[in-house]
Design a protein around this motif. Sequence first.
Motif, PDB file in Angstrom:
ATOM      1  N   TYR A 147       0.917  -1.339  -0.111  1.00 44.36           N
ATOM      2  CA  TYR A 147      -0.235  -0.069   0.293  1.00 44.36           C
ATOM      3  C   TYR A 147       0.647   1.182  -0.242  1.00 44.36           C
ATOM      4  CZ  TYR A 147      -3.103  -4.270   1.424  1.00 44.36           C
ATOM      5  OH  TYR A 147      -4.036  -4.644   1.054  1.00 44.36           O
ATOM      6  N   GLY A 148       2.140   1.032  -0.527  1.00 47.28           N
ATOM      7  CA  GLY A 148       2.972   3.154  -0.366  1.00 47.28           C
ATOM      8  C   GLY A 148       2.608   2.899   1.305  1.00 47.28           C
TER       9      GLY A 148
ATOM     10  N   LEU B  96       0.984   3.988   7.470  1.00 49.27           N
ATOM     11  CA  LEU B  96      -0.329   3.912   8.815  1.00 49.27           C
ATOM     12  C   LEU B  96      -1.423   2.665   9.028  1.00 49.27           C
ATOM     13  CD1 LEU B  96      -1.006   7.515   6.798  1.00 49.27           C
ATOM     14  CD2 LEU B  96       0.249   7.326   9.471  1.00 49.27           C
ATOM     15  N   LEU B  97      -1.462   2.543   8.113  1.00 48.03           N
ATOM     16  CA  LEU B  97      -2.067   1.216   8.214  1.00 48.03           C
ATOM     17  C   LEU B  97      -1.330   0.342   9.163  1.00 48.03           C
ATOM     18  CD1 LEU B  97      -4.657  -0.801   7.372  1.00 48.03           C
ATOM     19  CD2 LEU B  97      -3.049  -1.625   5.928  1.00 48.03           C
ATOM     20  N   SER B  98      -0.372   0.165   9.372  1.00 48.60           N
ATOM     21  CA  SER B  98       0.495  -0.810  10.093  1.00 48.60           C
ATOM     22  C   SER B  98       0.891  -0.412  11.955  1.00 48.60           C
ATOM     23  CB  SER B  98       1.742  -1.421   9.629  1.00 48.60           C
ATOM     24  OG  SER B  98       1.841  -1.538   8.436  1.00 48.60           O
TER      25      SER B  98
ATOM     26  N   ILE C 142     -12.623  -0.099   2.392  1.00 46.27           N
ATOM     27  CA  ILE C 142     -13.899   0.281   2.670  1.00 46.27           C
ATOM     28  C   ILE C 142     -13.103   2.199   0.857  1.00 46.27           C
ATOM     29  CG2 ILE C 142     -15.426   2.917   2.726  1.00 46.27           C
ATOM     30  CD1 ILE C 142     -15.834   1.226   5.646  1.00 46.27           C
ATOM     31  N   PHE C 143     -11.915   2.241   1.735  1.00 46.78           N
ATOM     32  CA  PHE C 143     -11.155   2.815   0.596  1.00 46.78           C
ATOM     33  C   PHE C 143     -10.846   2.332  -0.678  1.00 46.78           C
ATOM     34  CE2 PHE C 143      -7.099   4.143  -1.055  1.00 46.78           C
ATOM     35  CZ  PHE C 143      -6.767   5.021  -1.424  1.00 46.78           C
ATOM     36  N   LYS C 144     -10.517   0.913  -0.031  1.00 50.28           N
ATOM     37  CA  LYS C 144     -10.444  -0.019  -2.311  1.00 50.28           C
ATOM     38  C   LYS C 144     -11.948   0.268  -3.027  1.00 50.28           C
ATOM     39  CE  LYS C 144      -5.888  -0.969  -1.979  1.00 50.28           C
ATOM     40  NZ  LYS C 144      -5.218  -0.775  -3.161  1.00 50.28           N
TER      41      LYS C 144
ATOM     42  N   ASP D  11     -14.867  -9.254   1.359  1.00 49.93           N
ATOM     43  CA  ASP D  11     -13.409  -8.538   0.997  1.00 49.93           C
ATOM     44  C   ASP D  11     -12.833  -8.512   1.898  1.00 49.93           C
ATOM     45  OD1 ASP D  11     -14.465  -7.955  -1.671  1.00 49.93           O
ATOM     46  OD2 ASP D  11     -15.341  -5.921  -1.433  1.00 49.93           O
ATOM     47  N   CYS D  12     -13.559  -8.342   3.411  1.00 54.20           N
ATOM     48  CA  CYS D  12     -13.044  -7.907   4.415  1.00 54.20           C
ATOM     49  C   CYS D  12     -11.858  -9.137   5.021  1.00 54.20           C
ATOM     50  CB  CYS D  12     -13.443  -7.974   5.984  1.00 54.20           C
ATOM     51  SG  CYS D  12     -14.537  -5.977   5.942  1.00 54.20           S
TER      52      CYS D  12
END
Length: 455
Positions: free
Chosen positions: A113-114, A120-122, A137-139, A172-173
Amino acid sequence: MATAVLSPQQLMHRGEPSMSSMSSWEVTPESSPRESPNPEQRGSAWRPAADTVSGMTAGKMYDLSTHTPECNWFGFADCAWRYTLTCFVHYWALCTEPFAYTYYTFKHNMLWYGSVGGFLLSLLLPVMPLGIVLLVIFKRIEGLFVEDWSMAGPGRVFFVKPKNLVGAFLWDCYLKQSMYVGQFYLVGTNNVAIDHTWKDYVLTKDYWRDALNRVDGRLPRQLGRWSGSALEMAHSLGKCDVVVKLPDSFLGIGDSFWSYGKEYSSMQDLETALKANYDGKEALVLEMVRPKKSLGVHSIDIVTVRTPNDDVKILSCLLWTDCTTSSSHSCRAGYTIDVETETITAAAAWYSPFFATMDTPLIGTQMHGVRQACITAVAAHRALGEKWLTAVGWDAMIMEDELVFFEGNFAGARTPRRIFLSLECVLEFIGTFAWPFGKGRSMRPGVQAFAAKRD
């Protein structure tokens, strides 16, 4: 555009048998090579000693993946339960292997994810299920403008969503979290292994062709290679139908199927087509092999896993069939196969919503050749020098009187489908393949808190 013919030495450098060793493999439009040349000169140390898979299967984990119960797959309850299992294993990994799991999480997420988004996700690691929900949701919003990689090729049938809106969101989750959590046990803290959850640079099609050649696996003959601007021929093209593949692609993305007399009629036509479709991209030009007529286009999907004691076992064997194109990625039906009896046992309705309501006319059918395919797959996996490669998906096809392999793949997407199939599968996988306590109890590569390092 230039056309070159490779020397035997150049072919060996590329991981292919030399032309001298392949002289008996004359390709014609009517026939294809029957077997690997000079079998005594390659891979004798890894050749199976018998035509039995007894002792080669992954025990109870294999049984649970092969003999699946009938239930309401991909209903709300099923999607919610499988997603819950991924949450359970997430917290199990966080509690039992906190340092390794944290390292893996940052490396994995920043790769996928860059640097900024992944970092930030981590940071949400203690509440990662919430982070995955936000990511989905973002995807979904991003998907309104950018095509999702999982839906970019004919392999999209393996990633379609349930029709129920809530179930589709949970699925999806599940997909995101099952791959994130499940791949931790496949790649651990090994940086090269983590890289291969995103892109293959070691495990290219050349790598897999070499691996299968070493154990005398039958492969489609490589007729030539497109460099991105020029075609290098290894063998006479004749009137052979061809398949063109990108060395580092997946899910059939970038594949082309060209018939002589239709898509091309001469070497110049082939070069023109390659220039139009693969300009600046390296590609393999392979003979097109034909399936057994009674079976039609299909694929035998074999997953092998490395065990904590460095052996290799068969995790599952599936059949993908009822295809609408020359690619098995266009399949409309999937089945599980018992590799010892070579018998189709059940529908693979649990794999994707696409197969949940399929007809099952092939249950009970014998698939002669599957047993030998599994033996070859295990031998090839055992022979690999990359010990971090813990799970491999092998793709093969039954021809009229022989079996052909297409390639292998890091099974980072396939294996989690088996791990999170049920609570029994989760407990069996952790207890047998990924137990974090005690030396030699986990197949996970990289640093382990309670055992020696495995790379």
